[in-house]
Design a protein around this motif. Structure first.
Motif, PDB file in Angstrom:
ATOM      1  N   SER A 246      -2.309   1.215  -8.949  1.00 53.39           N
ATOM      2  CA  SER A 246      -1.921   0.432  -7.772  1.00 53.39           C
ATOM      3  C   SER A 246      -1.080   1.278  -6.816  1.00 53.39           C
ATOM      4  O   SER A 246      -1.253   1.189  -5.590  1.00 53.39           O
ATOM      5  CB  SER A 246      -1.145  -0.806  -8.211  1.00 53.39           C
ATOM      6  OG  SER A 246       0.066  -0.446  -8.858  1.00 53.39           O
ATOM      7  N   GLN A 247      -0.188   2.114  -7.368  1.00 53.21           N
ATOM      8  CA  GLN A 247       0.598   2.985  -6.501  1.00 53.21           C
ATOM      9  C   GLN A 247      -0.294   3.985  -5.776  1.00 53.21           C
ATOM     10  O   GLN A 247      -0.089   4.280  -4.593  1.00 53.21           O
ATOM     11  CB  GLN A 247       1.641   3.733  -7.320  1.00 53.21           C
ATOM     12  CG  GLN A 247       2.864   2.920  -7.663  1.00 53.21           C
ATOM     13  CD  GLN A 247       3.954   3.800  -8.214  1.00 53.21           C
ATOM     14  OE1 GLN A 247       3.946   4.178  -9.373  1.00 53.21           O
ATOM     15  NE2 GLN A 247       4.911   4.128  -7.378  1.00 53.21           N
ATOM     16  N   HIS A 249      -3.480   3.606  -4.920  1.00 53.53           N
ATOM     17  CA  HIS A 249      -4.231   2.926  -3.861  1.00 53.53           C
ATOM     18  C   HIS A 249      -3.329   2.627  -2.662  1.00 53.53           C
ATOM     19  O   HIS A 249      -3.749   2.810  -1.506  1.00 53.53           O
ATOM     20  CB  HIS A 249      -4.832   1.634  -4.407  1.00 53.53           C
ATOM     21  CG  HIS A 249      -6.089   1.848  -5.197  1.00 53.53           C
ATOM     22  ND1 HIS A 249      -7.342   1.815  -4.630  1.00 53.53           N
ATOM     23  CD2 HIS A 249      -6.285   2.109  -6.519  1.00 53.53           C
ATOM     24  CE1 HIS A 249      -8.260   2.038  -5.549  1.00 53.53           C
ATOM     25  NE2 HIS A 249      -7.640   2.219  -6.712  1.00 53.53           N
ATOM     26  N   ASP A 250      -2.112   2.172  -2.909  1.00 61.91           N
ATOM     27  CA  ASP A 250      -1.212   1.854  -1.802  1.00 61.91           C
ATOM     28  C   ASP A 250      -0.844   3.099  -1.012  1.00 61.91           C
ATOM     29  O   ASP A 250      -0.764   3.068   0.219  1.00 61.91           O
ATOM     30  CB  ASP A 250       0.050   1.186  -2.335  1.00 61.91           C
ATOM     31  CG  ASP A 250      -0.218  -0.197  -2.914  1.00 61.91           C
ATOM     32  OD1 ASP A 250      -1.264  -0.775  -2.554  1.00 61.91           O
ATOM     33  OD2 ASP A 250       0.584  -0.671  -3.741  1.00 61.91           O
ATOM     34  N   ALA A 253      -3.793   4.303   1.059  1.00 64.52           N
ATOM     35  CA  ALA A 253      -4.056   3.427   2.204  1.00 64.52           C
ATOM     36  C   ALA A 253      -3.198   3.807   3.407  1.00 64.52           C
ATOM     37  O   ALA A 253      -3.573   3.533   4.554  1.00 64.52           O
ATOM     38  CB  ALA A 253      -3.822   1.972   1.813  1.00 64.52           C
ATOM     39  N   ARG A 254      -2.038   4.440   3.161  1.00 66.04           N
ATOM     40  CA  ARG A 254      -1.151   4.852   4.263  1.00 66.04           C
ATOM     41  C   ARG A 254      -1.384   6.299   4.671  1.00 66.04           C
ATOM     42  O   ARG A 254      -0.723   6.794   5.577  1.00 66.04           O
ATOM     43  CB  ARG A 254       0.308   4.701   3.843  1.00 66.04           C
ATOM     44  CG  ARG A 254       0.731   3.280   3.530  1.00 66.04           C
ATOM     45  CD  ARG A 254       2.238   3.191   3.299  1.00 66.04           C
ATOM     46  NE  ARG A 254       2.663   3.970   2.147  1.00 66.04           N
ATOM     47  CZ  ARG A 254       3.322   5.113   2.194  1.00 66.04           C
ATOM     48  NH1 ARG A 254       3.617   5.657   3.356  1.00 66.04           N
ATOM     49  NH2 ARG A 254       3.675   5.732   1.087  1.00 66.04           N
ATOM     50  N   ARG A 299       5.884  -0.302  -6.373  1.00 62.00           N
ATOM     51  CA  ARG A 299       4.733  -0.715  -5.581  1.00 62.00           C
ATOM     52  C   ARG A 299       5.097  -0.888  -4.113  1.00 62.00           C
ATOM     53  O   ARG A 299       4.336  -0.498  -3.216  1.00 62.00           O
ATOM     54  CB  ARG A 299       4.153  -2.009  -6.144  1.00 62.00           C
ATOM     55  CG  ARG A 299       3.507  -1.844  -7.511  1.00 62.00           C
ATOM     56  CD  ARG A 299       2.646  -3.026  -7.862  1.00 62.00           C
ATOM     57  NE  ARG A 299       1.545  -3.178  -6.912  1.00 62.00           N
ATOM     58  CZ  ARG A 299       0.588  -4.092  -7.042  1.00 62.00           C
ATOM     59  NH1 ARG A 299       0.601  -4.914  -8.077  1.00 62.00           N
ATOM     60  NH2 ARG A 299      -0.383  -4.189  -6.164  1.00 62.00           N
ATOM     61  N   LEU A 300       6.265  -1.470  -3.848  1.00 58.05           N
ATOM     62  CA  LEU A 300       6.687  -1.620  -2.455  1.00 58.05           C
ATOM     63  C   LEU A 300       6.930  -0.262  -1.804  1.00 58.05           C
ATOM     64  O   LEU A 300       6.605  -0.059  -0.629  1.00 58.05           O
ATOM     65  CB  LEU A 300       7.952  -2.483  -2.382  1.00 58.05           C
ATOM     66  CG  LEU A 300       7.786  -3.970  -2.696  1.00 58.05           C
ATOM     67  CD1 LEU A 300       9.136  -4.664  -2.682  1.00 58.05           C
ATOM     68  CD2 LEU A 300       6.841  -4.630  -1.703  1.00 58.05           C
ATOM     69  N   ARG A 303       3.629   1.228  -0.941  1.00 57.16           N
ATOM     70  CA  ARG A 303       2.913   0.516   0.121  1.00 57.16           C
ATOM     71  C   ARG A 303       3.594   0.660   1.479  1.00 57.16           C
ATOM     72  O   ARG A 303       2.931   0.827   2.508  1.00 57.16           O
ATOM     73  CB  ARG A 303       2.788  -0.959  -0.251  1.00 57.16           C
ATOM     74  CG  ARG A 303       2.023  -1.806   0.756  1.00 57.16           C
ATOM     75  CD  ARG A 303       1.705  -3.162   0.176  1.00 57.16           C
ATOM     76  NE  ARG A 303       0.854  -3.065  -0.989  1.00 57.16           N
ATOM     77  CZ  ARG A 303       0.425  -4.114  -1.687  1.00 57.16           C
ATOM     78  NH1 ARG A 303       0.781  -5.329  -1.326  1.00 57.16           N
ATOM     79  NH2 ARG A 303      -0.348  -3.930  -2.745  1.00 57.16           N
ATOM     80  N   LEU A 304       4.917   0.572   1.501  1.00 60.01           N
ATOM     81  CA  LEU A 304       5.654   0.589   2.769  1.00 60.01           C
ATOM     82  C   LEU A 304       6.243   1.945   3.109  1.00 60.01           C
ATOM     83  O   LEU A 304       6.631   2.176   4.251  1.00 60.01           O
ATOM     84  CB  LEU A 304       6.781  -0.452   2.726  1.00 60.01           C
ATOM     85  CG  LEU A 304       6.360  -1.887   2.409  1.00 60.01           C
ATOM     86  CD1 LEU A 304       7.581  -2.785   2.317  1.00 60.01           C
ATOM     87  CD2 LEU A 304       5.391  -2.399   3.454  1.00 60.01           C
TER      88      LEU A 304
END
Length: 443
Positions: A246-247, A249-250, A253-254, A299-300, A303-304
């Motif tokens: 998940s990390q 992919h996030d 994505a950025r 994860r945050l 993603r951010l």
């Protein structure tokens, strides 16, 4: 030989691409994968019950092996027997086994060349009419020993479980670093994520074999500087494939690449010993699939961006507004937090900190204090409503370690029940104290 002995042998399927190393993959299912001759071996007697039994485990290995390029699998009670059965499978891929009470009879029907030490003596064995493994077993040992090497008889005994076989186990390297070439250059996130998942599978298998967890790892692009690689940090050691995936992919994505890449590489930077979390002692407690606090922060951050997810750390200082230091949640803690030049944090007197320990400090500070109006009675007002003091004011003087300043601080509440942190200079002028300012908020 144990009554429930089970060995698996893996060979690459002919005509397929170069398979991935089988050691990290097999290490997920047993402690000691072995590279022997042209295949990989693994003893599964102790671990088969952990994967739903023998049949379920063999189906799983067959499916995963075909996806990784190890399409020819054999199962038998001994290592050499499993390897011989795997060599008897079709070249394009297949699964065979010699299990059950009649496993030795099934083994007898296989060609003698499926036993590795028999291959150099194939012309002699063909001349003697010894074409199957059963022929070799029934042949007088003295005559066979005179015409071949002693290693053939030793391998024959190990094949049928009549003698032990010493096999050096595979050991994971001290540091993980793997590369993966892409089928075609690509800058698409989906293609890079798929390739990255294959590297993560190897990483988790390596971590399991090493009994370790990763705190810091990197994913980079072949042919690009290492400075362009993606960094991933964890607050606690982990080897959870779902969390790592998940990390990844996030983060992808950025990420925007200015050109296509030919391949990826993945390496570990910081690895520590890992131990699983203790299981609950409450039998009726349901399984909890919620993310842990550390997993949520990771994860945050992926993603951010790490700079947008911060956590607060306490620091020793006479000023309550400067006792909070914000830093990235995944940043390593500073050893001497607060010792920075003019802050004089280390020099804050213990008496000042002890005096402020009883004061209810706010969790959130405004970036800039906000000036409050005062009515005729001199009490501070917020949006025209008078604030009622509930704690303080308490006087704090900097003393000799900083510019001499005296502050009055306290907590007040508004008509809607919200609490606010107020402060003002106690002696800004020769006759009157300074104006009240709103500095902190209670959520």
């Amino acid at each position: 030989m144990p009554p429930n002995a089970l060995w698996i042998a893996c060979l690459p399927a002919y005509g397929s691409s170069t398979p991935e190393p089988a050691g990290p993959w097999l290490a997920r299912y047993g402690p000691q994968p072995v590279l022997h001759e042209d295949g990989w071996l693994l003893e599964l007697s102790a671990s088969q019950r952990l994967f739903g039994g023998r049949a379920a485990l063999l189906r799983r290995l067959r499916h995963e092996g075909a996806a990784l390029g190890w399409g020819r699998l054999g199962a038998a009670p001994t290592a050499l027997a499993a390897l011989a059965v795997a060599r008897a499978t079709p070249a394009a891929g297949g699964f065979g086994h010699a299990l059950g009470p009649d496993w030795s009879a099934r083994l007898d029907a296989l060609p003698a060349s499926h036993l590795g030490p028999a291959r150099p003596h194939r012309p002699v064995l063909d001349a003697l009419g010894l074409r199957t493994l059963g022929d070799l077993r029934r042949c007088p040992r003295a005559g066979l020993a005179r015409r071949t090497a002693p290693g053939l008889l030793q391998a024959l005994d190990a094949l049928y479980g009549q003698a032990p076989l010493a096999l050096p186990g595979w050991q994971a390297p001290e540091r993980f670093h793997q590369t993966l070439a892409l089928p075609a250059p690509s800058a698409e996130t989906a293609a890079l994520a798929f390739a990255g998942q294959r590297l993560l599978g190897q990483l988790t298998a390596w971590l399991q074999q090493r009994q370790a967890g990763v705190l810091h790892w990197r994913l980079g692009w072949q042919g690009r500087p290492a400075a362009t690689a993606l960094d991933f940090r964890h607050r606690r050691p982990t080897r959870d494939t779902r969390l790592l995936r998940s990390q990844l992919h996030d983060a992808l994505a950025r990420t925007r690449l200015d050109a296509a890449v030919d391949g990826l590489w993945l390496e570990t930077v910081h690895v520590v010993p890992w131990s699983p979390a203790s299981a609950t002692l409450l039998p009726d407690r349901p399984a909890d699939d919620a993310l842990s606090w550390e997993a949520l922060l990771e994860r945050l951050s992926a993603r951010l961006g790490p700079a947008r997810v911060q956590t607060v750390q306490r620091a020793a200082h006479w000023d309550p507004a400067r006792r909070q230091r914000w830093r990235a949640a995944l940043q390593a803690p500073l050893e001497t937090e607060g010792r920075r030049g003019s802050d004089h944090a280390a020099a804050a007197p213990a008496l000042a900190l002890a005096a402020m320990a009883t004061l209810w400090e706010p969790p959130w500070w405004l970036p800039q204090p906000r000036r409050l109006d005062t009515g005729p009675d001199g009490h501070p007002r917020l949006k025209g409503q008078r604030l009622r003091r509930v704690l303080g004011p308490q006087r704090i003087a900097t003393g000799w370690w900083d510019t001499p300043v005296a502050w009055e601080m306290g907590v007040a509440t508004s008509a809607d029940g919200r609490c606010w942190w107020l402060h003002r200079h106690a002696q800004p002028g020769p006759t009157s104290p300074g104006e009240w300012r709103l500095a902190g908020v209670y959520a």
